[in-house]
Design an enzyme around this catalytic site. Structure first.
Site, mmCIF file in Angstrom:
data_model
loop_
_atom_site.group_PDB
_atom_site.id
_atom_site.type_symbol
_atom_site.label_atom_id
_atom_site.label_comp_id
_atom_site.label_asym_id
_atom_site.label_seq_id
_atom_site.Cartn_x
_atom_site.Cartn_y
_atom_site.Cartn_z
ATOM 1 N N ARG A 66 44.727 40.398 52.998
ATOM 2 C CA ARG A 66 43.210 39.700 52.682
ATOM 3 C C ARG A 66 42.292 40.101 53.584
ATOM 4 O O ARG A 66 41.204 40.268 53.527
ATOM 5 C CB ARG A 66 43.116 37.823 52.922
ATOM 6 C CG ARG A 66 42.262 37.500 52.925
ATOM 7 C CD ARG A 66 42.402 36.008 52.329
ATOM 8 N NE ARG A 66 43.710 35.493 53.328
ATOM 9 C CZ ARG A 66 43.430 34.659 54.421
ATOM 10 N NH1 ARG A 66 42.138 35.155 54.530
ATOM 11 N NH2 ARG A 66 44.074 34.122 55.071
ATOM 12 N N TYR A 119 23.226 38.299 34.583
ATOM 13 C CA TYR A 119 24.488 38.351 34.099
ATOM 14 C C TYR A 119 25.048 36.909 33.920
ATOM 15 O O TYR A 119 24.646 36.364 34.720
ATOM 16 C CB TYR A 119 25.453 39.091 34.950
ATOM 17 C CG TYR A 119 27.182 39.288 34.668
ATOM 18 C CD1 TYR A 119 27.328 39.730 32.994
ATOM 19 C CD2 TYR A 119 27.755 38.006 35.077
ATOM 20 C CE1 TYR A 119 28.357 38.997 32.889
ATOM 21 C CE2 TYR A 119 29.615 37.718 34.631
ATOM 22 C CZ TYR A 119 29.547 38.682 33.911
ATOM 23 O OH TYR A 119 30.619 38.374 33.481
ATOM 24 N N ASP A 191 22.474 44.708 40.854
ATOM 25 C CA ASP A 191 23.257 44.571 40.045
ATOM 26 C C ASP A 191 23.553 46.004 39.371
ATOM 27 O O ASP A 191 22.634 45.953 38.708
ATOM 28 C CB ASP A 191 23.920 43.152 39.120
ATOM 29 C CG ASP A 191 25.409 43.074 38.386
ATOM 30 O OD1 ASP A 191 25.989 44.730 38.173
ATOM 31 O OD2 ASP A 191 25.514 42.210 37.990
ATOM 32 N N LYS A 216 33.985 47.323 34.716
ATOM 33 C CA LYS A 216 33.646 47.922 33.725
ATOM 34 C C LYS A 216 34.105 49.253 34.535
ATOM 35 O O LYS A 216 34.116 49.912 33.638
ATOM 36 C CB LYS A 216 32.218 47.401 33.266
ATOM 37 C CG LYS A 216 31.644 45.944 34.269
ATOM 38 C CD LYS A 216 32.442 44.836 32.546
ATOM 39 C CE LYS A 216 32.955 43.852 32.625
ATOM 40 N NZ LYS A 216 31.527 42.942 33.458
HETATM 41 C C1 LIG Z 1 30.864 41.933 34.093
HETATM 42 C C2 LIG Z 1 29.786 41.452 34.597
HETATM 43 C C3 LIG Z 1 29.948 40.685 36.516
HETATM 44 C C4 LIG Z 1 30.813 40.096 36.228
HETATM 45 O O1 LIG Z 1 31.977 40.971 36.426
HETATM 46 P P1 LIG Z 1 33.392 40.530 36.235
HETATM 47 O O2 LIG Z 1 33.947 41.520 36.907
HETATM 48 O O3 LIG Z 1 33.426 39.734 35.217
HETATM 49 O O4 LIG Z 1 33.851 38.925 38.019
HETATM 50 C C5 LIG Z 1 28.926 40.719 37.236
HETATM 51 N N1 LIG Z 1 27.703 41.883 36.409
HETATM 52 C C6 LIG Z 1 27.534 42.166 35.456
HETATM 53 C C7 LIG Z 1 26.618 42.802 35.104
HETATM 54 C C8 LIG Z 1 28.569 42.285 34.634
HETATM 55 O O5 LIG Z 1 28.263 43.300 33.185
#
Ligand SMILES: *Cc1c(COP(=O)(O)O)cnc(C)c1O
Length: 405
Positions: A66, A119, A191, A216
């Protein structure tokens, strides 16, 4: 038997002990090209002093996963390097990274400025911070530094942006927005999930923290969840790391290992996705059944100029388009694709489509949809690495089906 000749391994142990202490074929002297997977949540010590020191000094040496694990650290180092950051912190998912960053940077009574369209998970966490912790949130137009300046208050702590917004694929003017935040002593968090560090490195444009849903593009193969935050300075990194260790949203070593493997092919995947997306955007634009195509690589896109200066090497693998047939045509298209998949994710090697009005933005009224710039016939596409001609053939047959509803 005295303790000195007590067996520790091999044939001297009884079978029950040998199951838990198998021979350890050491890799010493050989050079593993693949990053080893340390699928271990705990590490052993020869003395209690070193063990106590390890608790205080993260990663040197490792103590408990952790707090850190060598495979997870390798993934963090890889993304910190690609983003040009001082340090990175990996989390169990993108939301794990986003909540670790926001939850560490703001406290009760603080104020956050965000871009208009975020998001959904990020918006939901901000709503929670507002409701339970009294954190005020002001959404602004991400194309306009003056509106950011006007929104900043003495208690503003964070400006939260997305490099490329969902699903309108508008590109934020990060250099000017981050400069406006910096003047006021506000931390800019970006992000960068949609852009990836191959196309944009927000820290080079004045941002302080970059977050990713590594689920992603970094992972890229629809087989792992993960997140990572990259920091321009080590102090903020340490603050977030400590709080994240307490929250326990740590990335699993096997997930880190898969993400590292994915990251190695990020460059070739993103290059192909950008080329395919540009090709599809142009072909869609020429089709009379399409009312509008949203892609930053098209000269008509409202943020094409920002994209030209901010993105390097391509305009991304995300695009959206609007069917003239509206909501019914949109749903019919999304259900008619055969090579592409109807799926609520992105960044995969496979092409994924989604009908925003009936899935991601289903809770919005027609009026709220139009205010968010989303028409009822809008399809979001995460373009994969298939052959562009095959993708177009699939889209073409789905458009034929959508036309008949
Ligand atoms: C999918 C996504 C998230 C969240 O990510 P997870 O891995 O599903 O927790 C945050 N920001 C964007 C732009 C995303 O496409």
């Amino acid at each position: 038997m005295t303790s000195n000749d007590a067996p520790t391994s091999g044939a001297n142990l009884r079978l029950g002990s040998r199951t838990v202490h198998p021979p350890d074929p050491s890799a010493e002297g050989s050079d593993s090209l693949g990053t080893p997977l340390y699928q271990s949540h705990v590490f052993g010590f020869s003395d209690t002093g070193t063990m106590a020191d390890a608790l205080a000094t993260p990663g040197a040496p490792y103590i408990y996963a952790r707090y850190g694990n060598p495979t997870t650290s390798a993934f963090e180092a890889a993304v910190a390097d690609l983003e040009g950051g001082a340090a990175a912190h990996a989390a169990a998912s993108g939301m794990g990274a986003i909540t670790a960053v926001l939850g560490s940077l703001v406290r009760s009574g603080d104020h956050v400025v965000t871009q208009n369209c975020l998001y959904g998970g990020t918006q939901s966490y901000l709503d929670d911070l507002a409701e339970r912790w009294g954190v005020a949130v002001t959404p602004v137009d991400a194309g306009d530094p003056a509106s950011v300046r006007a929104a900043i208050r003495p208690n503003t702590r964070v400006l939260f942006l997305e490099t490329i917004a969902n699903p309108t694929v508008e590109v934020a003017d990060i250099p000017r927005l981050a400069a406006a935040a910096r003047e006021a002593g506000v931390t800019t968090v970006v992000d960068n999930t949609f852009a990836t560090p191959l196309l944009c490195r927000p820290l080079e444009h004045g941002a302080d923290v970059v977050v990713h849903s590594a689920t992603k593009y970094l992972g890229g193969h629809a087989d792992v969840l993960g997140g990572v935050a990259v920091f321009a300075d080590t102090d903020t990194h340490e603050r977030v790391r400590r709080s994240s260790v307490d929250r326990g949203a740590t990335l699993d070593p096997f997930a880190a290992w898969l993400l590292l493997r994915g990251t190695q092919t990020l460059g070739v995947r993103v290059a192909r996705q950008c080329a395919n997306a540009q090709e599809l955007a142009e072909r869609l634009q020429a089709d009379p059944r399409i009312a509008a195509v949203h892609y930053p690589g098209l000269a008509e896109h409202p943020t094409h100029e920002a994209a030209r200066t901010l993105l390097t090497g391509g305009y991304g693998g995300m695009l959206a388009f609007e069917l003239t047939g509206g909501r019914d045509a949109g749903r019919a298209f999304a259900e008619a694709v055969r090579l592409a998949s109807l799926a609520p994710s992105l960044g995969d090697v496979k092409t994924l489509v989604m009908h925003a009005a009936s899935v991601s933005h289903r809770k919005l009224s027609a009026e709220q949809l139009s205010r968010a710039g989303i028409s009822e016939g809008l399809i979001r596409v995460s373009v994969g690495i298939e052959d562009a001609d095959d993708l177009w053939a699939d889209f073409h047959q789905a458009l034929d089906t959508a036309e008949r509803v």
